[in-house]
Enzyme design. Structure first.
Site, PDB file in Angstrom:
ATOM      1  N   GLN A   1      44.613  17.581  44.385  1.00 37.69           N
ATOM      2  CA  GLN A   1      43.386  17.960  43.442  1.00 37.69           C
ATOM      3  C   GLN A   1      42.411  17.693  44.815  1.00 37.69           C
ATOM      4  OE1 GLN A   1      41.830  17.671  39.833  1.00 37.69           O
ATOM      5  NE2 GLN A   1      39.609  18.846  40.463  1.00 37.69           N
TER       6      GLN A   1
ATOM      7  N   ASP B   1      42.176  22.956  46.337  1.00 37.88           N
ATOM      8  CA  ASP B   1      40.544  22.460  45.202  1.00 37.88           C
ATOM      9  C   ASP B   1      41.171  23.782  45.118  1.00 37.88           C
ATOM     10  OD1 ASP B   1      39.083  22.522  44.297  1.00 37.88           O
ATOM     11  OD2 ASP B   1      37.150  22.025  45.585  1.00 37.88           O
TER      12      ASP B   1
ATOM     13  N   ALA C   1      37.706  23.069  32.448  1.00 35.44           N
ATOM     14  CA  ALA C   1      36.186  23.604  31.718  1.00 35.44           C
ATOM     15  C   ALA C   1      35.902  22.595  31.805  1.00 35.44           C
ATOM     16  CB  ALA C   1      36.871  24.425  30.295  1.00 35.44           C
TER      17      ALA C   1
ATOM     18  N   TYR D   1      39.574  24.974  21.784  1.00 36.09           N
ATOM     19  CA  TYR D   1      39.889  25.966  22.311  1.00 36.09           C
ATOM     20  C   TYR D   1      38.740  26.483  23.546  1.00 36.09           C
ATOM     21  CZ  TYR D   1      43.332  26.658  26.427  1.00 36.09           C
ATOM     22  OH  TYR D   1      43.846  26.466  27.235  1.00 36.09           O
TER      23      TYR D   1
ATOM     24  N   LYS E   1      42.237  31.749  30.232  1.00 36.80           N
ATOM     25  CA  LYS E   1      43.417  32.186  29.268  1.00 36.80           C
ATOM     26  C   LYS E   1      43.803  33.378  29.348  1.00 36.80           C
ATOM     27  CE  LYS E   1      45.519  27.962  30.706  1.00 36.80           C
ATOM     28  NZ  LYS E   1      45.856  27.236  32.074  1.00 36.80           N
TER      29      LYS E   1
ATOM     30  N   ILE F   1      50.891  19.748  24.742  1.00 38.02           N
ATOM     31  CA  ILE F   1      52.015  18.604  24.771  1.00 38.02           C
ATOM     32  C   ILE F   1      50.978  17.526  24.847  1.00 38.02           C
ATOM     33  CG2 ILE F   1      53.675  18.267  27.490  1.00 38.02           C
ATOM     34  CD1 ILE F   1      54.340  20.332  27.566  1.00 38.02           C
ATOM     35  N   ARG F   2      51.195  16.738  25.680  1.00 37.16           N
ATOM     36  CA  ARG F   2      50.118  15.346  26.068  1.00 37.16           C
ATOM     37  C   ARG F   2      49.815  15.382  27.158  1.00 37.16           C
ATOM     38  NH1 ARG F   2      46.791  11.769  23.450  1.00 37.16           N
ATOM     39  NH2 ARG F   2      48.229  12.664  21.174  1.00 37.16           N
ATOM     40  N   THR F   3      49.168  15.459  27.858  1.00 33.64           N
ATOM     41  CA  THR F   3      49.462  15.357  29.261  1.00 33.64           C
ATOM     42  C   THR F   3      47.654  14.934  29.525  1.00 33.64           C
ATOM     43  OG1 THR F   3      48.296  17.524  30.175  1.00 33.64           O
ATOM     44  CG2 THR F   3      50.823  17.521  30.137  1.00 33.64           C
ATOM     45  N   LEU F   4      46.972  14.576  30.174  1.00 29.46           N
ATOM     46  CA  LEU F   4      46.137  14.217  31.187  1.00 29.46           C
ATOM     47  C   LEU F   4      45.030  15.225  30.595  1.00 29.46           C
ATOM     48  CD1 LEU F   4      45.996  12.766  34.344  1.00 29.46           C
ATOM     49  CD2 LEU F   4      45.847  11.263  32.426  1.00 29.46           C
TER      50      LEU F   4
HETATM   51  P1  NAD Z   1      47.431  18.118  33.864  1.00 27.63           P
HETATM   52  O1  NAD Z   1      46.189  17.085  34.064  1.00 27.63           O
HETATM   53  O2  NAD Z   1      48.473  17.251  33.906  1.00 27.63           O
HETATM   54  O3  NAD Z   1      47.378  19.342  34.726  1.00 27.63           O
HETATM   55  C1  NAD Z   1      46.223  19.731  35.189  1.00 27.63           C
HETATM   56  C2  NAD Z   1      46.443  19.742  36.909  1.00 27.63           C
HETATM   57  O4  NAD Z   1      44.921  21.015  36.906  1.00 27.63           O
HETATM   58  C3  NAD Z   1      45.508  18.579  37.767  1.00 27.63           C
HETATM   59  O5  NAD Z   1      47.044  18.383  38.166  1.00 27.63           O
HETATM   60  C4  NAD Z   1      44.443  18.608  38.064  1.00 27.63           C
HETATM   61  O6  NAD Z   1      43.881  17.854  38.951  1.00 27.63           O
HETATM   62  C5  NAD Z   1      44.567  20.770  38.374  1.00 27.63           C
HETATM   63  N1  NAD Z   1      43.152  20.479  38.570  1.00 27.63           N
HETATM   64  C6  NAD Z   1      41.973  20.631  37.701  1.00 27.63           C
HETATM   65  N2  NAD Z   1      41.206  21.412  38.345  1.00 27.63           N
HETATM   66  C7  NAD Z   1      41.861  21.751  39.691  1.00 27.63           C
HETATM   67  C8  NAD Z   1      40.900  21.821  40.626  1.00 27.63           C
HETATM   68  N3  NAD Z   1      39.922  22.383  40.588  1.00 27.63           N
HETATM   69  N4  NAD Z   1      41.301  22.268  42.029  1.00 27.63           N
HETATM   70  C9  NAD Z   1      43.004  21.706  41.893  1.00 27.63           C
HETATM   71  N5  NAD Z   1      43.459  20.946  40.962  1.00 27.63           N
HETATM   72  C10 NAD Z   1      42.986  21.175  39.534  1.00 27.63           C
HETATM   73  O7  NAD Z   1      47.578  19.451  32.105  1.00 27.63           O
HETATM   74  P2  NAD Z   1      49.008  20.245  31.718  1.00 27.63           P
HETATM   75  O8  NAD Z   1      48.998  19.957  30.466  1.00 27.63           O
HETATM   76  O9  NAD Z   1      49.740  20.086  33.094  1.00 27.63           O
HETATM   77  O10 NAD Z   1      48.039  21.029  32.084  1.00 27.63           O
HETATM   78  C11 NAD Z   1      49.433  21.562  33.508  1.00 27.63           C
HETATM   79  C12 NAD Z   1      48.479  23.387  33.253  1.00 27.63           C
HETATM   80  O11 NAD Z   1      49.159  23.737  31.889  1.00 27.63           O
HETATM   81  C13 NAD Z   1      46.670  24.083  32.759  1.00 27.63           C
HETATM   82  O12 NAD Z   1      46.984  25.152  33.572  1.00 27.63           O
HETATM   83  C14 NAD Z   1      46.882  24.021  31.098  1.00 27.63           C
HETATM   84  O13 NAD Z   1      46.294  25.057  30.663  1.00 27.63           O
HETATM   85  C15 NAD Z   1      48.517  24.059  30.768  1.00 27.63           C
HETATM   86  N6  NAD Z   1      48.960  24.086  29.489  1.00 27.63           N
HETATM   87  C16 NAD Z   1      48.653  22.825  28.829  1.00 27.63           C
HETATM   88  C17 NAD Z   1      49.332  22.750  27.780  1.00 27.63           C
HETATM   89  C18 NAD Z   1      49.070  21.348  27.402  1.00 27.63           C
HETATM   90  O14 NAD Z   1      48.742  21.507  25.490  1.00 27.63           O
HETATM   91  N7  NAD Z   1      49.162  20.606  28.047  1.00 27.63           N
HETATM   92  C19 NAD Z   1      49.951  23.603  26.315  1.00 27.63           C
HETATM   93  C20 NAD Z   1      49.978  24.896  27.547  1.00 27.63           C
HETATM   94  C21 NAD Z   1      49.317  24.947  28.913  1.00 27.63           C
HETATM   95  O1  0WE Z   2      45.089  24.338  28.740  1.00 27.16           O
HETATM   96  C1  0WE Z   2      44.805  22.944  27.995  1.00 27.16           C
HETATM   97  C2  0WE Z   2      43.846  22.199  28.203  1.00 27.16           C
HETATM   98  C3  0WE Z   2      42.507  22.919  28.979  1.00 27.16           C
HETATM   99  C4  0WE Z   2      41.598  21.460  29.273  1.00 27.16           C
HETATM  100  C5  0WE Z   2      41.215  19.899  29.540  1.00 27.16           C
HETATM  101  C6  0WE Z   2      40.482  19.846  29.371  1.00 27.16           C
HETATM  102  C7  0WE Z   2      40.247  17.980  29.473  1.00 27.16           C
HETATM  103  C8  0WE Z   2      39.121  17.962  29.980  1.00 27.16           C
HETATM  104  C9  0WE Z   2      40.728  22.271  30.045  1.00 27.16           C
HETATM  105  N1  0WE Z   2      39.643  21.031  30.699  1.00 27.16           N
HETATM  106  C10 0WE Z   2      39.292  20.275  30.670  1.00 27.16           C
HETATM  107  N2  0WE Z   2      38.580  19.468  30.930  1.00 27.16           N
HETATM  108  C11 0WE Z   2      38.023  17.639  30.878  1.00 27.16           C
HETATM  109  O2  0WE Z   2      37.200  17.126  30.545  1.00 27.16           O
HETATM  110  N3  0WE Z   2      45.117  22.890  27.120  1.00 27.16           N
HETATM  111  C12 0WE Z   2      46.571  23.944  26.362  1.00 27.16           C
HETATM  112  C13 0WE Z   2      45.489  21.674  26.102  1.00 27.16           C
HETATM  113  C14 0WE Z   2      44.881  21.650  25.023  1.00 27.16           C
HETATM  114  O3  0WE Z   2      43.044  21.537  25.269  1.00 27.16           O
HETATM  115  C15 0WE Z   2      42.934  21.871  24.026  1.00 27.16           C
HETATM  116  C16 0WE Z   2      43.766  22.365  23.060  1.00 27.16           C
HETATM  117  C17 0WE Z   2      45.082  22.164  24.044  1.00 27.16           C
HETATM  118  C18 0WE Z   2      46.417  22.858  22.594  1.00 27.16           C
HETATM  119  C19 0WE Z   2      41.254  22.039  24.000  1.00 27.16           C
HETATM  120  C20 0WE Z   2      40.824  21.953  22.682  1.00 27.16           C
HETATM  121  C21 0WE Z   2      41.601  22.522  22.115  1.00 27.16           C
HETATM  122  C22 0WE Z   2      43.559  22.341  21.705  1.00 27.16           C
END
Ligand code: NAD
Ligand code: 0WE
Length: 267
Positions: A40, A64, A95, A158, A165, A194-197
Site C-alpha cells: 500500500q 494505492d 473506511a 460494520y 461490500k 478473522i483477527r487481522t490488522l
Molecule cells: P488486512 O488489514 O490484513 O488487509 C487489508 C489490506 O487492505 C491491507 O493490506 C491494506 O494495506 C489494504 N489497503 C487498505 N487501504 C488501501 C489502499 N488505499 N490501497 C491499497 N491497499 C489498501 O485485513 P484483512 O482482514 O486481511 O482484509 C482483507 C479483505 O478481507 C478486506 O476486503 C476485508 O474487508 C475482507 N474481510 C475481512 C474479514 C475479517 O474478519 N478480517 C472478514 C471478511 C472479509
Molecule cells: O471488512 C472488515 C474490516 C473492515 C475495516 C476495518 C477497519 C479498521 C481500521 C475497514 N476499515 C477500517 N479502518 C480502520 O481504520 N472486516 C470484515 C472485519 C470486521 O470489521 C468490523 C467487523 C468485522 C467482522 C467492524 C465492525 C463490526 C464487525
C-alpha cells in the site's frame, strides 16, 4: 503437481502474516502458482518484499487503491516482467475508523462513505480495467475479491462498510457479465470474522469471534488458511465453470436463522 502450476497471480492486500491475502498467497504458492505482490505505501514495502522472498521471490509493486495512476502503473510495470496474468486477487477494504462505530445514521459522513466505497469497491473494478489486457489469450483467467456478511445483513458497527461490500458484491456480478466475453471469471469469498490488522481496534471483536463460533454449524472460527484454500480452488482450472459466485467460507454461519445458547437453555 499443484493445481495452480503455471498460473501467474497478482495479490493485493498483504499487510501482515495475519492478512487474508497472505493465507491466499501461501495456498496458491503451495499449489504451484507464481506470485506477484503489491503493497500500500512505502511503510509496508520492506515487509511485503520479505513475504515475496518467502513466496518464490516474485515481483513486488506499489498499489494505492485510491489512485487510478497507481493501479495503472502497477499493471503496466507487471506487464514488463510477465508476458501475461492469469489471476488478480483484491483483498483490500477500508473506511475511516470513526465510521465503524455506533449509529450508522448519526455517524456516517458523505466523505467517509465516499472513501469506503472508493477503496473497498471501486478499486476492484479499477484493477479489472488494467488487468484485462494482460489476461487476453490466457488459459482460464480469473479475478477474486473478499467480502463479508455485512454486505447482505446488518451487523453492529460494520455500518458503511456493509454498504461498500454490497456494492462490491454487485460489482462482482456486473464484472463477471462483462469480462465473461473474454473468458475471465470473477468471484468473491465472503469470509467469517478473522483477527487481522483490519479487525484490530474494532470494539468487541473478541466477543464477536466467540459468538460467531457458538452459532456457526462448525462451532469454531475460520482461518486464513481455509480462506486461502478456497481462493486457490476458485482461481484454478478446477473452478472453470464458476463465475459471479459469492462463496461463503464461514463455517456455515450465514445459513443459521436462530441458535439457542447453552447457558440460556436451562429448561
Ligand atoms: P488486512 O488489514 O490484513 O488487509 C487489508 C489490506 O487492505 C491491507 O493490506 C491494506 O494495506 C489494504 N489497503 C487498505 N487501504 C488501501 C489502499 N488505499 N490501497 C491499497 N491497499 C489498501 O485485513 P484483512 O482482514 O486481511 O482484509 C482483507 C479483505 O478481507 C478486506 O476486503 C476485508 O474487508 C475482507 N474481510 C475481512 C474479514 C475479517 O474478519 N478480517 C472478514 C471478511 C472479509
Ligand atoms: O471488512 C472488515 C474490516 C473492515 C475495516 C476495518 C477497519 C479498521 C481500521 C475497514 N476499515 C477500517 N479502518 C480502520 O481504520 N472486516 C470484515 C472485519 C470486521 O470489521 C468490523 C467487523 C468485522 C467482522 C467492524 C465492525 C463490526 C464487525
Amino acid at each position: 503437481m499443484g493445481f495452480m502450476t503455471g498460473k501467474r497471480v497478482l495479490i493485493a492486500g498483504i499487510a501482515s502474516n495475519r492478512s487474508i491475502a497472505y493465507g491466499i498467497a501461501k495456498a496458491m504458492y503451495r499449489e504451484g502458482a507464481e506470485i506477484a505482490l503489491t503493497y500500500q505505501g512505502e511503510r509496508l514495502k520492506g515487509r511485503v518484499e520479505k513475504f515475496a522472498q518467502e513466496l518464490g521471490s516474485g515481483p513486488v509493486f506499489e498499489l494505492d487503491a485510491g489512485s487510478d495512476e497507481s493501479i495503472q502503473k502497477c499493471f503496466s510495470d507487471l506487464g514488463k516482467v510477465w508476458d501475461g496474468l492469469d489471476v488478480a486477487v483484491h483483498s483490500i477494504g477500508f473506511a475511516p475508523k470513526e465510521e465503524l462505530d455506533g449509529s450508522i445514521v448519526e455517524n456516517t459522513t458523505r466523505e467517509g462513505s465516499s472513501i469506503a466505497h472508493d477503496i473497498s469497491s471501486y478499486s476492484f473494478l479499477a484493477m479489472a480495467k488494467y488487468a484485462r489486457p494482460l489476461m487476453q489469450g490466457r488459459e482460464n483467467p480469473s479475478m477474486l475479491t473478499l467480502s463479508y456478511l455485512g454486505a447482505v445483513a446488518s451487523i453492529p458497527n460494520y455500518n458503511v462498510m456493509g454498504m461498500a461490500k454490497a456494492s462490491l458484491e454487485s460489482a462482482v456480478r456486473f464484472m463477471a457479465a462483462d469480462l465473461g466475453q473474454d473468458g475471465i471469471r470473477v468471484n468473491c469469498i465472503s469470509a467469517g470474522p478473522i483477527r487481522t490488522l483490519a479487525a484490530m481496534g474494532i470494539k468487541g471483536f473478541r466477543k464477536m469471534l466467540d459468538q460467531f463460533a457458538a452459532a456457526a454449524p462448525l462451532h469454531r472460527n475460520v482461518t486464513i488458511e481455509e480462506v486461502g484454500n478456497a481462493a486457490a480452488f476458485l482461481c484454478s482450472d478446477l473452478a472453470s465453470g464458476i463465475t459471479a459466485e459469492i462463496m461463503y467460507v464461514d463455517g456455515g454461519f450465514n445459513t443459521v436463522g436462530m441458535v439457542i445458547c447453552p447457558e440460556d437453555d436451562a429448561e
